[in-house]
Design a protein around this motif. Sequence first.
Motif, PDB file in Angstrom:
ATOM      1  N   LYS A  93     -54.213   4.904  11.954  1.00  0.00           N
ATOM      2  CA  LYS A  93     -53.511   5.400  13.134  1.00  0.00           C
ATOM      3  C   LYS A  93     -54.377   5.282  14.380  1.00  0.00           C
ATOM      4  CE  LYS A  93     -49.693   6.260  11.124  1.00  0.00           C
ATOM      5  NZ  LYS A  93     -48.519   5.388  11.448  1.00  0.00           N
ATOM      6  N   ALA A  94     -55.663   5.505  14.236  1.00  0.00           N
ATOM      7  CA  ALA A  94     -56.568   5.334  15.374  1.00  0.00           C
ATOM      8  C   ALA A  94     -56.590   3.875  15.826  1.00  0.00           C
ATOM      9  CB  ALA A  94     -57.970   5.798  15.001  1.00  0.00           C
ATOM     10  N   HIS A  95     -56.565   2.973  14.858  1.00  0.00           N
ATOM     11  CA  HIS A  95     -56.521   1.542  15.166  1.00  0.00           C
ATOM     12  C   HIS A  95     -55.227   1.187  15.890  1.00  0.00           C
ATOM     13  CE1 HIS A  95     -57.083  -2.774  14.678  1.00  0.00           C
ATOM     14  NE2 HIS A  95     -55.884  -2.846  14.136  1.00  0.00           N
ATOM     15  N   ALA A  96     -54.092   1.749  15.419  1.00  0.00           N
ATOM     16  CA  ALA A  96     -52.802   1.475  16.055  1.00  0.00           C
ATOM     17  C   ALA A  96     -52.791   1.979  17.491  1.00  0.00           C
ATOM     18  CB  ALA A  96     -51.672   2.112  15.250  1.00  0.00           C
ATOM     19  N   ARG A  97     -53.342   3.170  17.718  1.00  0.00           N
ATOM     20  CA  ARG A  97     -53.374   3.711  19.081  1.00  0.00           C
ATOM     21  C   ARG A  97     -54.275   2.875  19.980  1.00  0.00           C
ATOM     22  NH1 ARG A  97     -52.912   8.608  16.097  1.00  0.00           N
ATOM     23  NH2 ARG A  97     -55.172   8.773  15.893  1.00  0.00           N
ATOM     24  N   ALA A  98     -55.389   2.380  19.421  1.00  0.00           N
ATOM     25  CA  ALA A  98     -56.279   1.515  20.202  1.00  0.00           C
ATOM     26  C   ALA A  98     -55.591   0.195  20.545  1.00  0.00           C
ATOM     27  CB  ALA A  98     -57.582   1.261  19.431  1.00  0.00           C
ATOM     28  N   ARG A  99     -54.815  -0.338  19.600  1.00  0.00           N
ATOM     29  CA  ARG A  99     -54.066  -1.573  19.859  1.00  0.00           C
ATOM     30  C   ARG A  99     -53.023  -1.354  20.951  1.00  0.00           C
ATOM     31  NH1 ARG A  99     -51.708  -2.353  14.946  1.00  0.00           N
ATOM     32  NH2 ARG A  99     -49.864  -1.248  15.690  1.00  0.00           N
ATOM     33  N   ASP A 100     -52.339  -0.216  20.903  1.00  0.00           N
ATOM     34  CA  ASP A 100     -51.359   0.107  21.941  1.00  0.00           C
ATOM     35  C   ASP A 100     -52.031   0.241  23.301  1.00  0.00           C
ATOM     36  OD1 ASP A 100     -49.368   0.148  20.021  1.00  0.00           O
ATOM     37  OD2 ASP A 100     -49.402   2.335  19.787  1.00  0.00           O
ATOM     38  N   ALA A 101     -53.219   0.858  23.319  1.00  0.00           N
ATOM     39  CA  ALA A 101     -53.940   1.034  24.585  1.00  0.00           C
ATOM     40  C   ALA A 101     -54.378  -0.311  25.153  1.00  0.00           C
ATOM     41  CB  ALA A 101     -55.141   1.950  24.379  1.00  0.00           C
ATOM     42  N   LEU A 102     -54.787  -1.233  24.281  1.00  0.00           N
ATOM     43  CA  LEU A 102     -55.182  -2.566  24.730  1.00  0.00           C
ATOM     44  C   LEU A 102     -53.983  -3.300  25.324  1.00  0.00           C
ATOM     45  CD1 LEU A 102     -57.310  -4.806  24.924  1.00  0.00           C
ATOM     46  CD2 LEU A 102     -56.675  -5.496  22.603  1.00  0.00           C
ATOM     47  N   ALA A 103     -52.824  -3.188  24.667  1.00  0.00           N
ATOM     48  CA  ALA A 103     -51.618  -3.829  25.196  1.00  0.00           C
ATOM     49  C   ALA A 103     -51.250  -3.239  26.552  1.00  0.00           C
ATOM     50  CB  ALA A 103     -50.460  -3.662  24.206  1.00  0.00           C
ATOM     51  N   ALA A 104     -51.457  -1.939  26.720  1.00  0.00           N
ATOM     52  CA  ALA A 104     -51.174  -1.301  28.012  1.00  0.00           C
ATOM     53  C   ALA A 104     -52.098  -1.847  29.100  1.00  0.00           C
ATOM     54  CB  ALA A 104     -51.337   0.212  27.897  1.00  0.00           C
ATOM     55  N   GLU A 105     -53.348  -2.126  28.745  1.00  0.00           N
ATOM     56  CA  GLU A 105     -54.275  -2.737  29.702  1.00  0.00           C
ATOM     57  C   GLU A 105     -53.849  -4.153  30.056  1.00  0.00           C
ATOM     58  OE1 GLU A 105     -58.534  -2.289  29.368  1.00  0.00           O
ATOM     59  OE2 GLU A 105     -58.268  -0.671  27.900  1.00  0.00           O
ATOM     60  N   ARG A 106     -53.341  -4.893  29.065  1.00  0.00           N
ATOM     61  CA  ARG A 106     -52.840  -6.241  29.345  1.00  0.00           C
ATOM     62  C   ARG A 106     -51.732  -6.192  30.395  1.00  0.00           C
ATOM     63  NH1 ARG A 106     -52.109  -7.308  23.429  1.00  0.00           N
ATOM     64  NH2 ARG A 106     -54.004  -8.301  22.663  1.00  0.00           N
ATOM     65  N   ARG A 107     -50.871  -5.178  30.292  1.00  0.00           N
ATOM     66  CA  ARG A 107     -49.752  -5.084  31.237  1.00  0.00           C
ATOM     67  C   ARG A 107     -50.221  -4.776  32.649  1.00  0.00           C
ATOM     68  NH1 ARG A 107     -47.638  -2.873  26.524  1.00  0.00           N
ATOM     69  NH2 ARG A 107     -47.889  -0.684  27.092  1.00  0.00           N
ATOM     70  N   ARG A 108     -51.470  -4.416  32.789  1.00  0.00           N
ATOM     71  CA  ARG A 108     -52.028  -4.137  34.110  1.00  0.00           C
ATOM     72  C   ARG A 108     -53.018  -5.205  34.572  1.00  0.00           C
ATOM     73  NH1 ARG A 108     -50.478   0.472  31.629  1.00  0.00           N
ATOM     74  NH2 ARG A 108     -49.662   2.173  32.933  1.00  0.00           N
ATOM     75  N   MET A 109     -53.118  -6.286  33.793  1.00  0.00           N
ATOM     76  CA  MET A 109     -53.960  -7.416  34.196  1.00  0.00           C
ATOM     77  C   MET A 109     -53.432  -8.019  35.490  1.00  0.00           C
ATOM     78  SD  MET A 109     -56.566  -9.003  32.437  1.00  0.00           S
ATOM     79  CE  MET A 109     -56.178 -10.750  32.589  1.00  0.00           C
TER      80      MET A 109
END
Length: 254
Positions: A30-46
Amino acid sequence: MEQELPRNHPPVVSPQLWQAAWAEMLVKEKAHARARDALAAERRRMPWMAVEKAYLFEGPDGQMSLIDLFEGRRQLIVYRAFFEPGVFGWPDHACRGCSLGADQVSHLAHLNARDTTLAYASRAPQADIARLKARMGWEMPWYTITDSFDADFGVDEWHGHNVFIRDGDRVFRTYLINSRGDEAMGSVWSYLDATPLGRQEAWEDSPAGYPRTPPYKWWNWHDNYAAEAAPDPKWVEVSDAGEAAFRNDPETKA
């Protein structure tokens, strides 16, 4: 001949001990999934890069622009596949790695439903691409690169997915996934997580004003998106119940 298990395999335990070990691992999952979601959120702000050059491709019906590759949708993912003279496998096959990736591509209707187009591009002529697609059973649009598109976008010597978004006739590059990141591509979610608009679901951390719809509700059979303008009420009821059960289960709660 049947092969033996590795000598140093993990211990064999009781169902109770296995369940405890799984629950401990689930915390990390679950920690990995949340980290993956956070990375995708950063991509959306590239930041976005404006594409100023007029690139041209060959398609089954003739010359096409980069805008044409969007097929009228807002987002475009272009995978640079290596199928051309000089590549191992030519002329019968594309690169083995690119071919493995092509075998993983999920049904395109689900991406299209999120206003996103996936396209492949190579330097092989269209006749060879058509022959290859028929042999391998691939259905994604696949175009011929005719200019410096691959060199300009970092995929002239190695494979990669370039991601674009358009505003009318203006096109912007938003992301690039290559090298080991490419091996996980192929699912609806891996593609959408690479796009500037993401999965477009309400739970995502996206900038204000980005499209958001409830999760599950937009899901459909791949042959039914065009026929169904709004989610079927019965499916809404079923998905609501499933989501409620999922959210209340401590073992699966994200």
